[in-house]
Design a protein around this motif. Structure first.
Motif, mmCIF file in Angstrom:
data_model
loop_
_atom_site.group_PDB
_atom_site.id
_atom_site.type_symbol
_atom_site.label_atom_id
_atom_site.label_comp_id
_atom_site.label_asym_id
_atom_site.label_seq_id
_atom_site.Cartn_x
_atom_site.Cartn_y
_atom_site.Cartn_z
ATOM 1 N N LEU A 49 48.366 31.640 21.523
ATOM 2 C CA LEU A 49 48.229 30.221 21.196
ATOM 3 C C LEU A 49 46.803 29.886 20.798
ATOM 4 O O LEU A 49 45.855 30.300 21.467
ATOM 5 N N ALA A 51 44.364 26.548 18.853
ATOM 6 C CA ALA A 51 44.266 25.269 18.140
ATOM 7 C C ALA A 51 42.859 25.117 17.598
ATOM 8 O O ALA A 51 41.881 25.397 18.291
ATOM 9 N N ARG A 236 28.924 39.713 25.576
ATOM 10 C CA ARG A 236 28.727 39.037 26.851
ATOM 11 C C ARG A 236 30.037 39.040 27.655
ATOM 12 O O ARG A 236 30.043 39.361 28.838
ATOM 13 N N MET B 1 38.984 26.967 21.458
ATOM 14 C CA MET B 1 38.075 26.572 22.529
ATOM 15 C C MET B 1 37.765 27.785 23.370
ATOM 16 O O MET B 1 38.643 28.422 23.917
ATOM 17 N N SER B 2 36.513 28.132 23.398
ATOM 18 C CA SER B 2 36.159 29.249 24.251
ATOM 19 C C SER B 2 34.744 29.064 24.760
ATOM 20 O O SER B 2 33.870 28.564 24.073
ATOM 21 N N SER B 4 31.555 31.106 26.708
ATOM 22 C CA SER B 4 31.105 32.488 26.767
ATOM 23 C C SER B 4 30.523 32.835 28.121
ATOM 24 O O SER B 4 29.819 33.822 28.262
ATOM 25 N N GLY B 8 24.641 31.827 28.769
ATOM 26 C CA GLY B 8 24.185 31.726 27.391
ATOM 27 C C GLY B 8 25.207 30.998 26.560
ATOM 28 O O GLY B 8 26.030 30.262 27.060
ATOM 29 N N GLY B 9 25.152 31.193 25.258
ATOM 30 C CA GLY B 9 26.107 30.567 24.363
ATOM 31 C C GLY B 9 25.594 29.230 23.870
ATOM 32 O O GLY B 9 24.519 28.765 24.247
ATOM 33 N N GLU B 12 28.195 23.848 22.628
ATOM 34 C CA GLU B 12 29.645 23.669 22.687
ATOM 35 C C GLU B 12 30.239 24.555 23.787
ATOM 36 O O GLU B 12 31.095 24.105 24.556
ATOM 37 N N ASP B 13 29.774 25.794 23.850
ATOM 38 C CA ASP B 13 30.253 26.696 24.907
ATOM 39 C C ASP B 13 29.982 26.116 26.286
ATOM 40 O O ASP B 13 30.824 26.180 27.184
ATOM 41 N N LEU B 30 42.693 32.745 30.174
ATOM 42 C CA LEU B 30 41.502 33.587 30.308
ATOM 43 C C LEU B 30 40.248 32.750 30.560
ATOM 44 O O LEU B 30 39.151 33.100 30.104
ATOM 45 N N THR B 33 37.518 31.893 27.935
ATOM 46 C CA THR B 33 36.463 32.809 27.485
ATOM 47 C C THR B 33 36.910 33.652 26.301
ATOM 48 O O THR B 33 36.194 34.547 25.879
ATOM 49 N N ASP B 34 38.105 33.388 25.787
ATOM 50 C CA ASP B 34 38.563 34.166 24.630
ATOM 51 C C ASP B 34 38.834 33.220 23.470
ATOM 52 O O ASP B 34 38.628 32.022 23.592
ATOM 53 N N ASP B 35 39.305 33.762 22.349
ATOM 54 C CA ASP B 35 39.525 32.950 21.155
ATOM 55 C C ASP B 35 40.916 32.363 21.117
ATOM 56 O O ASP B 35 41.205 31.492 20.306
ATOM 57 N N ALA B 36 41.786 32.856 21.966
ATOM 58 C CA ALA B 36 43.161 32.371 22.010
ATOM 59 C C ALA B 36 43.674 32.635 23.420
ATOM 60 O O ALA B 36 42.979 33.239 24.246
ATOM 61 N N ALA B 37 44.871 32.152 23.683
ATOM 62 C CA ALA B 37 45.480 32.332 25.003
ATOM 63 C C ALA B 37 46.829 32.999 24.814
ATOM 64 O O ALA B 37 47.349 33.064 23.702
ATOM 65 N N GLY B 127 41.755 25.323 22.702
ATOM 66 C CA GLY B 127 41.570 24.271 21.718
ATOM 67 C C GLY B 127 40.170 24.315 21.162
ATOM 68 O O GLY B 127 39.527 25.367 21.161
ATOM 69 N N ASP B 128 39.699 23.163 20.703
ATOM 70 C CA ASP B 128 38.340 23.143 20.171
ATOM 71 C C ASP B 128 37.749 21.750 20.295
ATOM 72 O O ASP B 128 38.469 20.765 20.467
#
Lengths: 334, 334
Positions: A49, A51, A236, B1-2, B4, B8-9, B12-13, B30, B33-37, B127-128
């Motif tokens: 998933l 978005a 990281r 939405m992720s 890091s 750091g990061g 937005e992080d 996760l 901390t990842d790019d998707a779930a 999300g983001d």
């Protein structure tokens, strides 16, 4: 998003029935005539998933062609699915449109969306449309499928892994610069300029590599905020570092031509967003198989360095043996 | 939405790690901390998918309490899942926020979101967040699960079915009117006014009725755009009509008090949006079981009419036997 059929309903219903119902080809979308959709993942699979939204004036120019706006909005999500090793299954769309957006704009937008939905086998399942006092905002939630437990994570990189990237790096940030400029810089041919602008306007998500990434990669993420920053995030999350050979980073012909006119652009190219290539790591013994699979999919993959022990950000080492320092490592809206 | 991690990061992080990661309690998220779930529906179940956005100045007032904005944004989606007989499983969030939104606002927003995510067992999966030159926009894509093939559709109503609604009708449109007014109208007590405003600010999705609706209802949809218009949609999609007894439509005490001061408000109450109650149809012999299940869930359900043969919009019949005519049958943004 639901349309009530052609014999009545609100203007929103008619808008949806006209422009968006034709993109909702999955039986579970019920032709957008219901309040929600249903989807059953294939046996043994789970969902991935994602978005991500794009906003006029932030992620694209309000006068960008509407079909490209739609395709970019979908593709930034497809790129994440690709990086995670997931096959696209469908998406939901929330569209906020200013009053001045007219029917021809929406028609072109829907046409672009339909083309990519078909091309990437990722049909529309629903969503909503609203008039907004603000800029156009296209929020997409995409979902894909992977065999259970096989999503390729950001955190799986191991010391000794080879670091690879797809495609070429830095084109989009150069395209953005050219898109903002009144004229191409002296010394850069118009065709090269157009090619780079095209890379900014329309990402090429690497969904053809989803299965090989699942098969071979330890860790993977798409490069949406710049190679330097995104690779730092991958390291990281994985609890590792990396060493990258700058001269091995693949650059397109147009990017190299632009770079010759202004060598300082290299830093922007390594830290700039919108590439939508994939950075991934894999064990040395899988590199040949990965290259073969990528070639079969018609896509380039390039080894650019190694995962190392440690916890610092990746070192980007130039041909002269010196490590590049970056003031701003990646794109951020905040 | 992720995010890091904490070492750091980008800004937005850090924003995500601070405000949103605590709401992402499902292992598949996760920790953002990842790019998707990832998410696997329970065995034998499929997904129900819904996306709906709320925009500052359109669906809520920019100075509404941020925790209520968050909860309303989630609840309008939860309401659709409830109407479809789906149990909430999770959601994705795309948040576009103007520059003037500060950390305390975001903290309150995240607190409201966390409360409802916990209360409705619907955790955040990703999300983001973006800074936007426009109004706040909260786009949520929610997903739930139903036993395969059991999503309750809009199109299943059959002649002879009883038409029922949950809760009370028309409170939200009165609440909106009171929210816009400088002072409560003469003759309406402050407590009644506050209760109605509360119904506008914070919908009460009927997720406790998902299983009974699956078990008993032929057709169902949530009333987000007004009873008259939404019931017309349900009938149209089902290929039926209906006859509704206006005096049986359940009205809250505060709404009745307001109505006594201004009887013409009834039309607004029947056509106004934002109720987030559920209209559904079921065979006569299931009504008792449905009432029992609703009582067990602590929710009211009321029979208001019958599904009939035919294809016209439902007839709303007053106590005097006359059919009410509505100029504008439902809320539309277009």
């Amino acid at each position: 998003m639901s349309a009530s059929g052609h014999n009545g309903g609100s203007a929103e219903d008619r808008l949806i029935a006209k422009h968006f119902a034709p993109i909702a080809r999955h039986p579970g979308a019920l032709g957008l005539t219901d309040d929600a959709a249903f989807f059953a993942p294939p046996a043994g699979c789970e969902l991935v998933l994602k978005a991500d939204a794009v906003i006029g004036g932030v992620h694209f120019f309000p006068d960008d062609p509407p079909d490209l706006v739609a395709r970019k909005a979908l593709r930034v999500n497809l790129s994440d699915l690709a990086a995670k090793g997931a096959d696209p299954a469908g998406f939901l769309l929330s569209l906020a449109i200013p009053r001045e957006i007219d029917d021809p704009w929406l028609e072109a937008f829907a046409r672009g969306l339909a083309e990519d939905a078909a091309h990437f086998a990722c049909p529309l399942f629903g969503g909503d449309t609203d008039r907004s006092p603000g800029p156009i905002m296209v929020s997409i939630a995409a979902f894909g499928t992977v065999p259970a437990g096989r999503m390729v994570r950001r955190g799986g990189a191991r010391p000794g892994d080879v670091v690879m990237v797809t495609g070429t790096i830095g084109d989009a940030v150069l395209g953005l610069r050219l898109r903002q400029a009144k004229a191409p810089p002296p010394g850069l041919e118009a065709a090269a300029s157009e090619a780079l602008i095209g890379r900014y306007l329309l990402p090429q998500p690497r969904n053809g590599l989803a299965a090989p990434l699942r098969a071979h990669a330890h860790a993977s993420m798409d490069i949406s905020d710049g190679l330097v920053g995104d690779l730092a995030k991958l390291c990281r999350t994985s609890g590792v570092s990396a060493e990258i050979a700058v001269e091995r980073i693949p650059l397109s012909e147009p990017a190299q031509a632009f770079l010759r006119t202004e060598p300082a652009l290299l830093r922007d190219m390594l830290t700039g967003g919108d590439d939508y290539e994939i950075a991934f790591t894999l064990p040395e013994e899988r590199v040949a198989a990965m290259r073969e699979a990528a070639a079969a999919a018609g896509m380039a993959v390039t080894a650019i360095g190694r995962v190392t022990e440690g916890s610092g950000p990746p070192r980007f080492v130039g041909a002269d043996g010196k490590t590049l320092e970056f003031e701003k490592t990646s794109f951020s809206h905040f």
